[in-house]
Design an enzyme around this catalytic site. Structure first.
Site, PDB file in Angstrom:
ATOM      1  N   ASP A   9      -0.700  -3.022  -3.080  1.00  0.00           N
ATOM      2  CA  ASP A   9      -1.615  -2.470  -3.681  1.00  0.00           C
ATOM      3  C   ASP A   9      -2.263  -3.099  -4.929  1.00  0.00           C
ATOM      4  O   ASP A   9      -1.520  -3.346  -5.781  1.00  0.00           O
ATOM      5  CB  ASP A   9      -1.244  -1.009  -4.107  1.00  0.00           C
ATOM      6  CG  ASP A   9      -0.813  -0.196  -3.043  1.00  0.00           C
ATOM      7  OD1 ASP A   9       0.259  -0.655  -2.180  1.00  0.00           O
ATOM      8  OD2 ASP A   9      -0.843   1.181  -3.089  1.00  0.00           O
ATOM      9  N   GLU A  40      -6.298  -0.154  -2.099  1.00  0.00           N
ATOM     10  CA  GLU A  40      -6.693   1.285  -2.371  1.00  0.00           C
ATOM     11  C   GLU A  40      -6.786   1.726  -3.864  1.00  0.00           C
ATOM     12  O   GLU A  40      -7.197   2.574  -4.377  1.00  0.00           O
ATOM     13  CB  GLU A  40      -5.554   2.334  -1.788  1.00  0.00           C
ATOM     14  CG  GLU A  40      -4.217   2.152  -2.318  1.00  0.00           C
ATOM     15  CD  GLU A  40      -3.599   3.636  -2.277  1.00  0.00           C
ATOM     16  OE1 GLU A  40      -4.264   4.574  -1.795  1.00  0.00           O
ATOM     17  OE2 GLU A  40      -2.622   3.813  -3.103  1.00  0.00           O
ATOM     18  N   ASN A  41      -6.168   0.665  -4.805  1.00  0.00           N
ATOM     19  CA  ASN A  41      -6.178   1.025  -6.076  1.00  0.00           C
ATOM     20  C   ASN A  41      -7.103  -0.019  -6.935  1.00  0.00           C
ATOM     21  O   ASN A  41      -6.829   0.043  -8.252  1.00  0.00           O
ATOM     22  CB  ASN A  41      -4.706   1.115  -6.791  1.00  0.00           C
ATOM     23  CG  ASN A  41      -3.936   2.055  -6.181  1.00  0.00           C
ATOM     24  OD1 ASN A  41      -3.304   1.554  -5.273  1.00  0.00           O
ATOM     25  ND2 ASN A  41      -4.174   3.339  -6.321  1.00  0.00           N
ATOM     26  N   ASN A  68      -4.235   6.664   0.643  1.00  0.00           N
ATOM     27  CA  ASN A  68      -4.681   8.058   0.019  1.00  0.00           C
ATOM     28  C   ASN A  68      -5.785   7.909  -0.845  1.00  0.00           C
ATOM     29  O   ASN A  68      -6.300   9.097  -1.095  1.00  0.00           O
ATOM     30  CB  ASN A  68      -3.644   8.910  -0.561  1.00  0.00           C
ATOM     31  CG  ASN A  68      -2.826   8.079  -1.539  1.00  0.00           C
ATOM     32  OD1 ASN A  68      -2.468   7.004  -1.372  1.00  0.00           O
ATOM     33  ND2 ASN A  68      -2.688   8.716  -2.457  1.00  0.00           N
ATOM     34  N   HIS A  69      -6.026   7.012  -1.601  1.00  0.00           N
ATOM     35  CA  HIS A  69      -7.364   6.874  -2.371  1.00  0.00           C
ATOM     36  C   HIS A  69      -8.344   6.306  -1.838  1.00  0.00           C
ATOM     37  O   HIS A  69      -9.661   6.075  -2.475  1.00  0.00           O
ATOM     38  CB  HIS A  69      -6.848   6.121  -3.647  1.00  0.00           C
ATOM     39  CG  HIS A  69      -5.706   6.850  -4.636  1.00  0.00           C
ATOM     40  ND1 HIS A  69      -5.711   7.962  -5.003  1.00  0.00           N
ATOM     41  CD2 HIS A  69      -4.610   6.425  -5.119  1.00  0.00           C
ATOM     42  CE1 HIS A  69      -4.692   8.495  -5.607  1.00  0.00           C
ATOM     43  NE2 HIS A  69      -4.020   7.352  -5.535  1.00  0.00           N
ATOM     44  N   HIS A 154       1.233   3.101   4.788  1.00  0.00           N
ATOM     45  CA  HIS A 154       1.195   3.710   3.497  1.00  0.00           C
ATOM     46  C   HIS A 154       1.538   5.019   3.302  1.00  0.00           C
ATOM     47  O   HIS A 154       1.061   5.831   3.709  1.00  0.00           O
ATOM     48  CB  HIS A 154      -0.580   3.638   3.253  1.00  0.00           C
ATOM     49  CG  HIS A 154      -0.729   4.078   1.546  1.00  0.00           C
ATOM     50  ND1 HIS A 154      -1.106   2.696   0.938  1.00  0.00           N
ATOM     51  CD2 HIS A 154      -1.095   4.791   0.957  1.00  0.00           C
ATOM     52  CE1 HIS A 154      -1.223   2.909  -0.281  1.00  0.00           C
ATOM     53  NE2 HIS A 154      -1.377   4.533  -0.433  1.00  0.00           N
ATOM     54  N   HIS A 179       1.997   2.009  -1.290  1.00  0.00           N
ATOM     55  CA  HIS A 179       1.719   3.122  -2.156  1.00  0.00           C
ATOM     56  C   HIS A 179       2.762   3.191  -3.042  1.00  0.00           C
ATOM     57  O   HIS A 179       2.193   3.772  -4.114  1.00  0.00           O
ATOM     58  CB  HIS A 179       2.043   4.313  -0.908  1.00  0.00           C
ATOM     59  CG  HIS A 179       1.851   5.736  -1.589  1.00  0.00           C
ATOM     60  ND1 HIS A 179       0.600   5.889  -2.006  1.00  0.00           N
ATOM     61  CD2 HIS A 179       2.693   6.686  -1.749  1.00  0.00           C
ATOM     62  CE1 HIS A 179       0.764   7.232  -2.634  1.00  0.00           C
ATOM     63  NE2 HIS A 179       2.100   7.578  -2.648  1.00  0.00           N
TER      64      HIS A 179
END
Ligand code: FE2
Ligand code: FE2
Length: 263
Positions: A9, A40-41, A68-69, A154, A179
């Site tokens: 990530d 994702e981040n 999830n983001h 993830h 994750h």
């Protein structure tokens, strides 16, 4: 032999900077054929906006995976539909913008299928079964001509990731966990030829609580009342793995990377 770099990530500005600092050297010295990362981040620590996705593609990352983001920014949904270099977990219930796997090609013409799944334990119980989704995307990637297959799983718990590794070993080239933002020490080759690691870690500020400033996370634990999190900026590290595959798509080595940045 094909050598793939997969980065954990990428977290905020510090994460994008540490990737920019290390990528040219890594790709050159390690003779990387294809570089992939979980993004994702990458935007402020939560989500990935289209501009910063383009910035990361410009650094030489061929594909960015999600989690999830991924759906934090509305604009990203349009990009997920249009740009095949971006993937999101395949087990979001349909209909869902974007795709759960994609195909990339190395300079040498090797076709690499890159999939993305998300766990359900302690993360998002509303998702479809990741195990059934794994069956589907592995089959789809192979049918589409992938010579090497890799999935970013993830997920929160070590058990769900470990269970998945046994489920796909013998059918997949690499299963890489993301994750948690904390690198595990279990990079290994499994009996069926799968390269596996429970979590490859985070490219970002490690002087933090999984990327966020200590000053904004600790008060929530001490008082029980949440405070707005802010991205940290110190202790930059690049976390990821380098995996080698033979011509049959079987992994022959996996090496963890945990490189200290300048900040
Ligand atoms: Fe993350
Ligand atoms: Fe996540």
């Amino acid at each position: 032999m094909t050598r793939i770099l997969f980065l954990g990530d990428i977290f905020g500005k510090t994460g994008r900077q540490v990737v920019r600092d290390f990528m040219p050297k890594l790709v050159g010295e390690e003779a990387i054929d294809l570089a992939i990362a979980n993004g994702e981040n990458a935007s402020g620590g939560l989500g990935l906006n289209p501009g910063e996705a383009q910035e990361l593609f410009g650094l030489g990352l061929a594909v960015l995976t999600g989690g999830n983001h991924t759906f934090r920014y509305k604009d990203t949904e349009k990009m997920l539909d249009k740009d095949a270099r971006l993937v999101r977990p395949a087990n979001y219930p349909e209909p869902c913008p974007g795709r759960g796997w994609t195909m990339a090609e190395t300079a040498g013409g090797v076709r690499v299928g890159i999939g993305n799944l998300m766990g359900r334990v302690f993360i998002n119980a509303s998702l479809d079964c990741p195990f059934q989704a794994a069956d589907r995307i592995i089959e789809e990637m192979k049918t589409a001509g992938a010579q090497i297959t890799l999935i970013d799983f993830h997920a929160e718990t070590t058990s769900e990731k470990r269970a998945m590794s046994w489920y796909v070993d013998g059918r997949l080239g690499a299963l890489l966990g993301t994750h948690t933002h904390v690198q595990t020490a279990d990079a290994d080759l499994m009996p069926g030829g799968l390269a596996y690691m429970t979590d490859v870690g985070m490219c970002g500020p490690h002087n933090s609580v999984i990327g966020m400033s200590r000053d904004t996370v600790l008060p929530g634990f001490l008082s029980g009342r949440p405070k707005r999190f802010e991205a940290a900026s110190k202790g930059a590290r690049l976390n990821g793995v380098i995996i080698d595959f033979d011509d049959s798509g079987r992994a022959t080595s996996i090496k963890a990377l945990n490189l200290k940045g300048v900040k």
